[in-house]
Write a protein that holds these residues in place. Structure first.
Motif, PDB file in Angstrom:
ATOM      1  N   GLN A 488       0.829  -1.213   0.000  1.00  7.97           N
ATOM      2  CA  GLN A 488       0.000   0.000   0.000  1.00  7.97           C
ATOM      3  C   GLN A 488       0.862   1.261   0.000  1.00  7.97           C
ATOM      4  O   GLN A 488       0.604   2.204  -0.751  1.00  7.97           O
ATOM      5  N   THR A 489       1.889   1.272   0.836  1.00  9.34           N
ATOM      6  CA  THR A 489       2.780   2.427   0.887  1.00  9.34           C
ATOM      7  C   THR A 489       3.458   2.620  -0.467  1.00  9.34           C
ATOM      8  O   THR A 489       3.513   3.728  -1.004  1.00  9.34           O
ATOM      9  N   ALA A 490       3.949   1.509  -1.003  1.00  7.35           N
ATOM     10  CA  ALA A 490       4.655   1.563  -2.280  1.00  7.35           C
ATOM     11  C   ALA A 490       3.738   2.120  -3.367  1.00  7.35           C
ATOM     12  O   ALA A 490       4.149   2.968  -4.163  1.00  7.35           O
ATOM     13  N   GLU A 491       2.478   1.661  -3.377  1.00  7.13           N
ATOM     14  CA  GLU A 491       1.564   2.125  -4.422  1.00  7.13           C
ATOM     15  C   GLU A 491       1.252   3.599  -4.277  1.00  7.13           C
ATOM     16  O   GLU A 491       1.181   4.328  -5.271  1.00  7.13           O
ATOM     17  N   ARG A 492       1.076   4.032  -3.035  1.00  2.51           N
ATOM     18  CA  ARG A 492       0.762   5.451  -2.824  1.00  2.51           C
ATOM     19  C   ARG A 492       1.895   6.313  -3.391  1.00  2.51           C
ATOM     20  O   ARG A 492       1.666   7.252  -4.151  1.00  2.51           O
ATOM     21  N   ILE A 493       3.130   5.972  -3.037  1.00  3.17           N
ATOM     22  CA  ILE A 493       4.274   6.764  -3.504  1.00  3.17           C
ATOM     23  C   ILE A 493       4.444   6.612  -5.015  1.00  3.17           C
ATOM     24  O   ILE A 493       4.640   7.582  -5.740  1.00  3.17           O
ATOM     25  N   GLY A 494       4.353   5.386  -5.491  1.00  5.21           N
ATOM     26  CA  GLY A 494       4.543   5.111  -6.909  1.00  5.21           C
ATOM     27  C   GLY A 494       3.559   5.911  -7.762  1.00  5.21           C
ATOM     28  O   GLY A 494       3.958   6.583  -8.718  1.00  5.21           O
ATOM     29  N   HIS A 495       2.289   5.877  -7.371  1.00  5.40           N
ATOM     30  CA  HIS A 495       1.293   6.589  -8.166  1.00  5.40           C
ATOM     31  C   HIS A 495       1.497   8.096  -8.102  1.00  5.40           C
ATOM     32  O   HIS A 495       1.245   8.800  -9.073  1.00  5.40           O
ATOM     33  N   ALA A 496       1.989   8.554  -6.958  1.00  5.40           N
ATOM     34  CA  ALA A 496       2.220   9.996  -6.829  1.00  5.40           C
ATOM     35  C   ALA A 496       3.268  10.484  -7.825  1.00  5.40           C
ATOM     36  O   ALA A 496       3.220  11.636  -8.259  1.00  5.40           O
ATOM     37  N   VAL A 497       4.221   9.627  -8.186  1.00  2.86           N
ATOM     38  CA  VAL A 497       5.273  10.091  -9.104  1.00  2.86           C
ATOM     39  C   VAL A 497       5.089   9.555 -10.519  1.00  2.86           C
ATOM     40  O   VAL A 497       5.901   9.821 -11.400  1.00  2.86           O
ATOM     41  N   GLY A 498       4.021   8.788 -10.730  1.00  2.26           N
ATOM     42  CA  GLY A 498       3.735   8.328 -12.082  1.00  2.26           C
ATOM     43  C   GLY A 498       4.396   7.019 -12.456  1.00  2.26           C
ATOM     44  O   GLY A 498       4.648   6.753 -13.632  1.00  2.26           O
ATOM     45  N   ILE A 499       4.689   6.189 -11.467  1.00  5.93           N
ATOM     46  CA  ILE A 499       5.207   4.849 -11.772  1.00  5.93           C
ATOM     47  C   ILE A 499       4.061   3.871 -11.672  1.00  5.93           C
ATOM     48  O   ILE A 499       3.337   3.843 -10.669  1.00  5.93           O
ATOM     49  N   ASP A 500       3.853   3.078 -12.717  1.00  5.96           N
ATOM     50  CA  ASP A 500       2.706   2.175 -12.666  1.00  5.96           C
ATOM     51  C   ASP A 500       3.069   0.765 -12.224  1.00  5.96           C
ATOM     52  O   ASP A 500       2.314   0.110 -11.537  1.00  5.96           O
ATOM     53  N   LYS A 501       4.274   0.310 -12.621  1.00  5.15           N
ATOM     54  CA  LYS A 501       4.632  -1.060 -12.243  1.00  5.15           C
ATOM     55  C   LYS A 501       5.396  -1.049 -10.929  1.00  5.15           C
ATOM     56  O   LYS A 501       6.504  -0.516 -10.859  1.00  5.15           O
ATOM     57  N   ILE A 502       4.772  -1.631  -9.915  1.00  3.57           N
ATOM     58  CA  ILE A 502       5.385  -1.551  -8.590  1.00  3.57           C
ATOM     59  C   ILE A 502       5.579  -2.947  -8.018  1.00  3.57           C
ATOM     60  O   ILE A 502       4.645  -3.752  -7.996  1.00  3.57           O
ATOM     61  N   TYR A 503       6.791  -3.246  -7.612  1.00  2.82           N
ATOM     62  CA  TYR A 503       7.071  -4.515  -6.958  1.00  2.82           C
ATOM     63  C   TYR A 503       7.386  -4.205  -5.502  1.00  2.82           C
ATOM     64  O   TYR A 503       8.307  -3.448  -5.233  1.00  2.82           O
ATOM     65  N   SER A 504       6.590  -4.778  -4.573  1.00  3.94           N
ATOM     66  CA  SER A 504       6.791  -4.406  -3.171  1.00  3.94           C
ATOM     67  C   SER A 504       7.142  -5.621  -2.322  1.00  3.94           C
ATOM     68  O   SER A 504       7.132  -6.757  -2.803  1.00  3.94           O
ATOM     69  N   GLN A 505       7.417  -5.344  -1.052  1.00  2.00           N
ATOM     70  CA  GLN A 505       7.782  -6.369  -0.068  1.00  2.00           C
ATOM     71  C   GLN A 505       8.895  -7.282  -0.566  1.00  2.00           C
ATOM     72  O   GLN A 505       8.808  -8.499  -0.471  1.00  2.00           O
ATOM     73  N   LEU A 506       9.919  -6.662  -1.116  1.00  6.83           N
ATOM     74  CA  LEU A 506      11.013  -7.452  -1.682  1.00  6.83           C
ATOM     75  C   LEU A 506      12.208  -7.476  -0.743  1.00  6.83           C
ATOM     76  O   LEU A 506      12.513  -6.470  -0.108  1.00  6.83           O
TER      77      LEU A 506
END
Ligand code: ADP
Ligand code: MG
Length: 633
Positions: A488-506
């Motif tokens: 969720q955190t990753a998506e919030r930040i990612g979308h704020a800067v215009g990144i669509d493909k997000i891989y999290s909890q890595l």
């Protein structure tokens, strides 16, 4: 000085030898044939010789021997290089030049042979000079390194060697001096020129309590700072270390010419043979090859790369080699690390959750204690918070950090686990709430049970969004984000800067696997990270770029390029410069080939005598090189 001259002579001996032979040969041609004459009384038009040059009859043989000897020497050197190159799978382009020299010698076009030799040896020299030039801007950074600092004790000021500076020392910096170590400003105001590190020419205003970074220049009459680093681990010395490391490496100019070498060599040999066959005159073969000697092809690419690299260093980007620019230009996937890269490297605690009778202060005390040895930016943020809020961490034992996950330790025989959600879950921690906030966080557990979490404000770096959209405009297909943080955190930040493909909890190894996967699917990946926890991914990607975290540890060893400022926009600039450099390099090489081939066709019909061809070739060289220099603009 004498040493320098000796070194220059040694480095460029082939060129010096070639030039000397040229001068001797030319002098012989001009004066050797002559003799001094005086007019006779019969009229001014009739001259009688008074002295005849003693070597008159030997001029031609001496010149021939000199040039032939030089030609053999060069052929030997070049052949050795060629064999070495072939073993590494590089088909050099020198073979054409060597055949041309041989053909000229056979047809007794000694001066044409000489010009080709001059071209070859000056080419090698230029490449060496180009390599030095590429590092020039970087060396300037090193040369400014101060030897001493003004230490203030009570009211006395003394000059001390840099190595003597300790944490907490009070230092005076005068106008136009380089800030010797990292520090905090204690004067009310300062103007600092950070351009050497950031490439921004506008000076920056600082006020009491602001961080002053070593290597920048003081522009205020006198300022006082308190040292927060020693000289050995200051930001400046880390940068210098990276620069020195970059300088020790060869520039690895991409030899574009080599890629076109095989077809070009074959085409030229065919045209030359055809000329010989059609005219039944071996001279024609030589004439074609003289214009084929492809010096611009060899040099244009390195010159373009040097220009590109020096442009990078002007913008505060250390590029370790010419091949880095090529990789950046060709990457079609840009992967970003989140914490410390997309978000700023200065995180603050936002709020603290606690349960099971623990207070927020206790949570901070525990985390600060177990993070004592960590270099993670979250760790230093918590430790700072504890310091400023007078929270005393209890001594922790058996601290063990799991990179990109968190830390284990014991405090008073209680087992502490602090880190991200996945890390706690994999350590069988119970009681983790399901409604965690969408913020960067460190969760804490004692003896296997969740006791609370520290949440951080994660501020996106200024300019992230526009940098990412510029990257897309510059032809990057996929921009992706890799993070150890929660989805969720990753998506919030990612979308704020215009990144669509997000891989999290890595975990760091997961990140490596993802990059590997892209590469196995034929993609070219550039990885951008802050160097904390992501050294392995930086190394796995086709090219790794480390964002310098101004004023803290620079982990640039595994990166191919380091941005020494905190401007994320430099990533887009790096891509732009790289693409432009590649375009110009290719353009120069292709233009060189086209011009050479056209001239070969003209020579095929016997319109270009060997000596004229040699001069024409030199003119093309100069033009192509001038074009390649444009990469600096
Ligand atoms: P990113 O991949 O976004 O750069 P990191 O891999 O540095 O992030 O960290 C991801 C998460 O792992 C952090 O948000 C934090 O919760 C946790 N973490 C990593 N290292 C530590 C540490 N030393 N102490 C506590 N938590 C950590
Ligand atoms: Mg990170």
């Amino acid at each position: 000085m004498a040493n320098k001259i000796k070194q220059t002579l040694k480095n460029y001996w082939l060129l010096w030898t070639t030039i000397s032979v040229g001068i001797v040969g030319l002098a012989l041609q001009l004066f050797g044939n002559a003799c001094f004459r005086v007019p006779t009384p019969k009229g001014l038009n009739t001259l009688v010789p008074i002295v005849t040059c003693p070597v008159r009859d030997f001029v031609a043989p001496i010149t021939i021997i000199l040039i032939a000897w030089l030609a053999i020497l060069v052929t030997m050197i070049k052949t050795r290089e060629m064999v070495r190159g072939l073993r590494q799978g590089n088909f050099g382009i020198d073979i054409l030049a060597i055949v041309a020299i041989a053909a000229c010698l056979i047809t007794q076009e000694f001066w044409a042979a000489y010009i080709i030799i001059l071209m070859l040896s000056s080419g090698e020299t230029l490449e060496k000079l180009a390599d030095r030039r590429a590092r020039h801007e970087l060396s300037a950074l090193i040369k400014r390194r101060p030897q001493s600092a003004h230490l203030v004790i009570d009211d006395t000021i003394s000059n001390v060697p840099l190595a003597k500076i300790k944490l907490g020392d009070r230092l005076l910096v005068k106008e136009n001096e380089v800030i010797p170590v990292d520090g905090v400003l204690t004067s009310s105001h300062a103007t600092i020129d950070e351009s050497s590190l950031t490439g921004e020419s506008m000076p920056v205003d600082k006020s009491t309590g602001d961080k002053i970074i070593s290597g920048t220049i003081c522009q205020t009459n006198k300022i006082y700072i308190t040292a927060t680093s020693t000289a050995a681990n200051s930001y400046y010395s880390q940068i210098i270390h990276l620069v020195e490391e970059a300088e020790a490496r060869p520039s690895h100019f991409v030899n574009l010419a080599n890629r076109y070498a095989v077809p070009f060599t074959i085409a030229s040999l065919i045209i030359a043979s055809l000329a010989w066959y059609m005219s039944n005159d071996f001279n024609r073969f030589a004439e074609v090859l003289v214009v084929a000697s492809p010096c611009p092809l060899i040099l244009a690419a390195p010159i373009a790369f040097v220009s590109g690299m020096s442009r990078c260093s002007k913008r505060g980007i250390i590029v370790k080699g010419g091949d880095t620019l090529e990789q950046i230009a060709r990457a079609d996937v840009f992967a970003f690390d989140k914490t410390g890269t997309i978000t700023t490297d200065r995180v603050q605690i936002d709020h603290i959750d606690s349960t099971r009778g623990y207070t927020p202060q206790m949570i901070v005390a525990i985390v600060a204690a177990v993070e004592a040895n960590s270099t993670h930016i979250l760790a230093s943020s918590v430790i700072n918070y504890a310091n400023t809020h007078n929270i005393r961490p209890a001594p922790a034992h058996s601290i063990r950090e799991s990179t990109g996950g968190g830390v284990f330790a014991t405090i008073d025989h209680r087992r502490i686990v602090a880190g991200n959600q996945a890390f706690l879950e994999s350590n069988k921690i119970t009681g983790i709430p399901t409604n965690l906030h969408n913020q960067t966080s460190v969760l804490v557990a004692v003896n296997g049970k969740y006791i609370g979490a520290i949440y951080f404000t994660d501020t996106v770096r200024r300019g992230s969004k526009s940098a990412i959209s510029r990257l897309r405009h510059l032809g990057v297909h996929d921009v992706i984000m890799l993070t150890g943080d929660r989805q969720q955190t990753a998506e919030r930040i990612g979308h704020a800067v215009g990144i669509d493909k997000i891989y999290s909890q890595l975990s760091p190894t997961d990140k490596v696997k993802i990059i590997d996967n892209y590469r196995q699917n034929g993609r070219r990946v550039a990885m951008v990270g802050d160097g904390i926890n992501d050294a392995p991914v930086l190394a796995t990607a086709n090219v790794g770029v480390a964002m310098g975290v101004m004023g803290s540890t620079v982990a640039g060893e595994t990166a191919d390029a380091i941005i020494t400022s905190s401007y994320i926009s430099r990533i887009a600039e790096l891509r732009f410069i790289s693409k432009r450099t590649m375009t110009i390099a290719k353009q120069s090489v292709v233009a060189g080939i086209i011009i050479c081939l056209s001239l070969e066709v003209v020579a095929l019909f016997g319109f270009i005598p060997a000596i004229a061809g040699a001069f024409l070739q030199e003119a093309i060289d100069v033009l192509t090189m001038l074009n390649a220099l444009r990469a600096n603009k």
